[in-house]
Design a protein around this motif. Structure first.
Motif, PDB file in Angstrom:
ATOM      1  N   ASN A   1      40.845  17.857  45.271  1.00  0.00           N
ATOM      2  CA  ASN A   1      41.094  17.447  46.664  1.00  0.00           C
ATOM      3  C   ASN A   1      40.206  16.301  47.142  1.00  0.00           C
ATOM      4  N   ARG A   2      39.664  15.532  46.228  1.00  0.00           N
ATOM      5  CA  ARG A   2      38.876  14.353  46.610  1.00  0.00           C
ATOM      6  C   ARG A   2      39.821  13.202  46.966  1.00  0.00           C
ATOM      7  N   LEU A   3      39.548  12.534  48.079  1.00  0.00           N
ATOM      8  CA  LEU A   3      40.358  11.397  48.514  1.00  0.00           C
ATOM      9  C   LEU A   3      39.571  10.096  48.537  1.00  0.00           C
ATOM     10  N   ASP A   4      38.290  10.139  48.145  1.00  0.00           N
ATOM     11  CA  ASP A   4      37.469   8.936  48.203  1.00  0.00           C
ATOM     12  C   ASP A   4      38.014   7.871  47.255  1.00  0.00           C
ATOM     13  N   PRO A   5      37.997   6.601  47.660  1.00  0.00           N
ATOM     14  CA  PRO A   5      38.552   5.526  46.823  1.00  0.00           C
ATOM     15  C   PRO A   5      37.653   5.214  45.632  1.00  0.00           C
ATOM     16  N   THR A   6      38.265   4.759  44.554  1.00  0.00           N
ATOM     17  CA  THR A   6      37.526   4.275  43.391  1.00  0.00           C
ATOM     18  C   THR A   6      37.379   2.766  43.516  1.00  0.00           C
ATOM     19  N   THR A   7      36.174   2.264  43.279  1.00  0.00           N
ATOM     20  CA  THR A   7      35.906   0.835  43.455  1.00  0.00           C
ATOM     21  C   THR A   7      35.299   0.241  42.191  1.00  0.00           C
ATOM     22  N   ARG A   8      35.307  -1.069  42.142  1.00  0.00           N
ATOM     23  CA  ARG A   8      34.642  -1.812  41.070  1.00  0.00           C
ATOM     24  C   ARG A   8      34.191  -3.160  41.621  1.00  0.00           C
ATOM     25  N   VAL A   9      33.247  -3.789  40.932  1.00  0.00           N
ATOM     26  CA  VAL A   9      32.700  -5.075  41.365  1.00  0.00           C
ATOM     27  C   VAL A   9      33.468  -6.200  40.684  1.00  0.00           C
ATOM     28  N   ILE A  10      34.050  -7.091  41.488  1.00  0.00           N
ATOM     29  CA  ILE A  10      34.786  -8.258  40.985  1.00  0.00           C
ATOM     30  C   ILE A  10      34.179  -9.496  41.634  1.00  0.00           C
ATOM     31  N   GLY A  11      33.638 -10.390  40.808  1.00  0.00           N
ATOM     32  CA  GLY A  11      33.020 -11.607  41.338  1.00  0.00           C
ATOM     33  C   GLY A  11      31.871 -11.337  42.283  1.00  0.00           C
ATOM     34  N   GLY A  12      31.126 -10.269  41.997  1.00  0.00           N
ATOM     35  CA  GLY A  12      29.975  -9.940  42.825  1.00  0.00           C
ATOM     36  C   GLY A  12      30.321  -9.171  44.089  1.00  0.00           C
ATOM     37  N   VAL A  13      31.613  -8.880  44.291  1.00  0.00           N
ATOM     38  CA  VAL A  13      32.038  -8.161  45.493  1.00  0.00           C
ATOM     39  C   VAL A  13      32.674  -6.835  45.071  1.00  0.00           C
ATOM     40  N   ARG A  14      32.263  -5.754  45.705  1.00  0.00           N
ATOM     41  CA  ARG A  14      32.838  -4.445  45.399  1.00  0.00           C
ATOM     42  C   ARG A  14      34.190  -4.307  46.085  1.00  0.00           C
ATOM     43  N   GLN A  15      35.213  -4.013  45.288  1.00  0.00           N
ATOM     44  CA  GLN A  15      36.565  -3.909  45.808  1.00  0.00           C
ATOM     45  C   GLN A  15      37.198  -2.600  45.360  1.00  0.00           C
ATOM     46  N   ARG A  16      38.185  -2.156  46.103  1.00  0.00           N
ATOM     47  CA  ARG A  16      38.911  -0.950  45.737  1.00  0.00           C
ATOM     48  C   ARG A  16      39.825  -1.250  44.556  1.00  0.00           C
ATOM     49  N   CYS A  17      39.917  -0.302  43.617  1.00  0.00           N
ATOM     50  CA  CYS A  17      40.719  -0.516  42.411  1.00  0.00           C
ATOM     51  C   CYS A  17      42.219  -0.533  42.709  1.00  0.00           C
ATOM     52  N   LEU A  18      42.656   0.314  43.627  1.00  0.00           N
ATOM     53  CA  LEU A  18      44.066   0.361  44.017  1.00  0.00           C
ATOM     54  C   LEU A  18      44.160  -0.025  45.486  1.00  0.00           C
ATOM     55  N   LYS A  19      44.760  -1.176  45.742  1.00  0.00           N
ATOM     56  CA  LYS A  19      44.831  -1.692  47.109  1.00  0.00           C
ATOM     57  C   LYS A  19      46.154  -1.284  47.736  1.00  0.00           C
ATOM     58  N   LEU A  20      46.128  -0.154  48.421  1.00  0.00           N
ATOM     59  CA  LEU A  20      47.314   0.342  49.121  1.00  0.00           C
ATOM     60  C   LEU A  20      47.424  -0.316  50.492  1.00  0.00           C
ATOM     61  N   LEU A  21      48.620  -0.281  51.030  1.00  0.00           N
ATOM     62  CA  LEU A  21      48.829  -0.772  52.391  1.00  0.00           C
ATOM     63  C   LEU A  21      48.106   0.136  53.380  1.00  0.00           C
ATOM     64  N   PRO A  22      47.811  -0.371  54.571  1.00  0.00           N
ATOM     65  CA  PRO A  22      47.190   0.479  55.598  1.00  0.00           C
ATOM     66  C   PRO A  22      48.097   1.664  55.940  1.00  0.00           C
ATOM     67  N   PRO A  23      47.515   2.772  56.432  1.00  0.00           N
ATOM     68  CA  PRO A  23      48.304   3.983  56.721  1.00  0.00           C
ATOM     69  C   PRO A  23      49.497   3.741  57.634  1.00  0.00           C
ATOM     70  N   GLU A  24      49.331   2.880  58.655  1.00  0.00           N
ATOM     71  CA  GLU A  24      50.442   2.646  59.569  1.00  0.00           C
ATOM     72  C   GLU A  24      51.610   1.933  58.893  1.00  0.00           C
ATOM     73  N   GLU A  25      51.309   1.113  57.895  1.00  0.00           N
ATOM     74  CA  GLU A  25      52.387   0.443  57.155  1.00  0.00           C
ATOM     75  C   GLU A  25      53.027   1.375  56.144  1.00  0.00           C
ATOM     76  N   LEU A  26      52.238   2.291  55.550  1.00  0.00           N
ATOM     77  CA  LEU A  26      52.804   3.261  54.616  1.00  0.00           C
ATOM     78  C   LEU A  26      53.855   4.128  55.299  1.00  0.00           C
ATOM     79  N   GLU A  27      53.657   4.416  56.581  1.00  0.00           N
ATOM     80  CA  GLU A  27      54.599   5.269  57.302  1.00  0.00           C
ATOM     81  C   GLU A  27      55.966   4.609  57.474  1.00  0.00           C
ATOM     82  N   HIS A  28      56.026   3.297  57.305  1.00  0.00           N
ATOM     83  CA  HIS A  28      57.292   2.592  57.498  1.00  0.00           C
ATOM     84  C   HIS A  28      57.912   2.125  56.184  1.00  0.00           C
ATOM     85  N   LEU A  29      57.313   2.530  55.046  1.00  0.00           N
ATOM     86  CA  LEU A  29      57.893   2.154  53.750  1.00  0.00           C
ATOM     87  C   LEU A  29      59.170   2.935  53.491  1.00  0.00           C
ATOM     88  N   ASP A  30      60.087   2.293  52.809  1.00  0.00           N
ATOM     89  CA  ASP A  30      61.333   2.955  52.436  1.00  0.00           C
ATOM     90  C   ASP A  30      61.690   2.560  51.018  1.00  0.00           C
TER      91      ASP A  30
END
Length: 484
Positions: free
Chosen positions: A117-146
């Motif tokens: 039940n862990r929901l914390d994002p997995t990240t990695r460093v790219i070009g010196g910047v820590r970024q999320r490995c899976l870049k999902l749309l914001p929650p409000e946009e996910l609600e409108h996906l079809d």
């Protein structure tokens, strides 16, 4: 007259005094020398020995190290591929040298429930910047996906037809029997008896393809109820998993949006062994067929005695199980899916215009390296791996770790795909390779992808993305085989 004066006496006494003085001096020097030898004699003798035998002191450790290394190398299984490719009339020069397999028992790590039940994002460093490995749309946009409306396939394959034969008997494949008697194969009524000629022609891409892909007979095994089939026929997008032989628990999916809960099916395939195992720990299927968010489909009359092979049916043939579905996400039973499925489709397929996304292998990149690892870890016999790799080498599969700019080897615990004629063809061919050779699907996927030259839009996502998609729980218990 003899003079007793002190002249003589003095002369004699002085001489004796000098002799005694010299003797005492020599005695003191001797004592000092002996004392010096007592303190440093051992060190001096050791130093002389070292100077005398220094060559041996260097040679002996080197020789001992070389002997140890030779012993270690001799006890490891190795796969060696000759640079010469075999011809149709001559077997390829691939040999498996197998002396000893590590009989390592699996070790138990931390409690797998601690990862639940862990929901914390997995990240990695790219070009010196820590970024999320899976870049999902914001929650409000996910609600409108079809789910996008189905479009006509633009690929080179327009239609896939499945061979149906009725002159074979369903007996169920038996891996052990196949190894003892090479003339007996794992092909059966469920899979179809694919010949080598049919195998070769199945890689010749045409607009209309005809091939074996399981399910060609209603009496061919993998039976599910009409009620379950009706539910599955209504699915347009599906997240699926399976647990045969009672091996793993069922983990509830988390992290989904309200839109996905309404538009995506969650289907778990169990056999009767798993049903009994789960009931014994208090997990019972409700009257409506659900456990939580999962619709549990109980399969009867499984086509193989090898439970690993049975698990390949829902993993690879989702287009056969869900004929109306346009998209599917496969998740291994050892993992808990923890992301919004429509968001995953958008991130891994729609955004990159891909038709399939599959998790790449984290440890290795070469099929031949993976074959060595499979044998070393006792996941297949040396003989069956040798047959498979010999065939791939004969067919010209390169040993490079990458081809067509992609990493060759997949980990394949997560498969995200659009159901198109081309991806359906890929999965059917992959399934046939697994049936023909070993159940280790990591060995056959790169080969099938390499043979289908028209297959370009594949998203091989990295390990960190896979870790963001699921909470890994590991296999909990040993799978129970079917009684053959």
């Amino acid at each position: 007259m003899f003079d007793n004066n002190s002249n003589v006496a003095i002369s004699v006494l002085d001489e004796e005094s000098d002799d005694h003085g010299r003797m005492r001096a020599r005695a003191r020097r001797k004592r000092k020398k002996l004392l010096h030898r007592g303190e440093n004699g051992f060190a001096l003798r050791l130093l002389r020995k070292l100077l005398k035998y220094w060559m041996l002191l260097i040679i002996i450790p080197v020789v001992g190290f070389l002997v140890f290394e030779a012993f270690i190398i001799g006890t490891k299984p190795s796969l060696m591929v000759s640079s010469q490719r075999g011809t149709p009339n001559e077997p390829s020069q691939f040999s498996l040298e197998f002396n000893k397999v590590d009989q390592a028992t699996p070790t138990l790590g931390k409690d797998p429930k601690s990862n639940l039940n862990r929901l914390d994002p997995t990240t990695r460093v790219i070009g010196g910047v820590r970024q999320r490995c899976l870049k999902l749309l914001p929650p409000e946009e996910l609600e409108h996906l079809d789910i996008p409306a189905g479009k006509e396939s633009r690929g080179p394959v327009k239609k896939v037809l499945y061979i149906s034969e009725s002159d074979t008997s369903f007996a169920g494949g038996n891996t052990a029997l196949s190894q003892q008697h090479p003339e007996v194969t794992r092909f059966n009524l469920f899979t179809g008896n694919q010949t080598l000629h049919e195998r070769e022609s199945s890689f010749e891409v045409k607009e209309t393809m005809m091939l074996h892909c399981g399910f060609y007979s209603s009496a061919g095994g993998f039976k599910i109820t009409d009620k379950d089939q009706s539910y599955m026929n209504a699915c347009k997008a599906v997240v699926s998993t399976c647990a045969f032989g009672g091996g793993d628990d069922l983990y509830q999916p988390i992290g989904m949006s309200g839109a996905s809960l309404k538009k995506v099916c969650y289907v778990a395939f169990w056999d009767e062994i798993t049903v009994r195992a789960q009931e014994s720990v208090g997990h019972r299927i409700e009257e409506n067929g659900f456990i939580g968010k999962w619709r549990v489909v109980v399969v009867r009359d499984l086509p193989f005695s090898d439970q690993r092979l049975n698990g390949k049916v829902p993993k690879m043939l989702s287009h056969r199980l869900f004929p109306q579905a346009e998209y599917s996400i496969w998740v291994d039973s050892k993992s808990q899916f923890r992301r919004d499925p429509l968001g995953v489709l958008e991130a891994l397929l729609w955004r990159s215009n891909s038709v399939i996304a599959i998790s790449e292998h984290g440890a290795r990149g070469s099929v031949y390296d993976e074959a060595r690892a499979v044998v070393k870890k006792n996941k297949a016999t040396p003989e069956e791996v040798e047959v498979q790799i010999n065939q791939y080498h004969k067919d010209g599969l390169p040993q490079d770790k990458r081809f067509n700019g992609r990493k060759a080897l997949s980990e394949a615990s997560i498969i995200v795909r659009k159901h198109t004629p081309l991806t359906n063809l890929l999965m059917c061919l992959w399934f046939s390779e697994v049936v023909r050779f070993t159940s280790r699907d990591q060995l056959s996927f790169p080969y099938v992808l390499w043979r289908l030259k028209a297959f370009q839009n594949v998203n091989m996502f990295p390990v960190c993305t896979r870790k963001d998609l699921v909470n890994s729980m590991g296999h909990l218990r040993k799978v129970k085989p079917l009684q053959s």
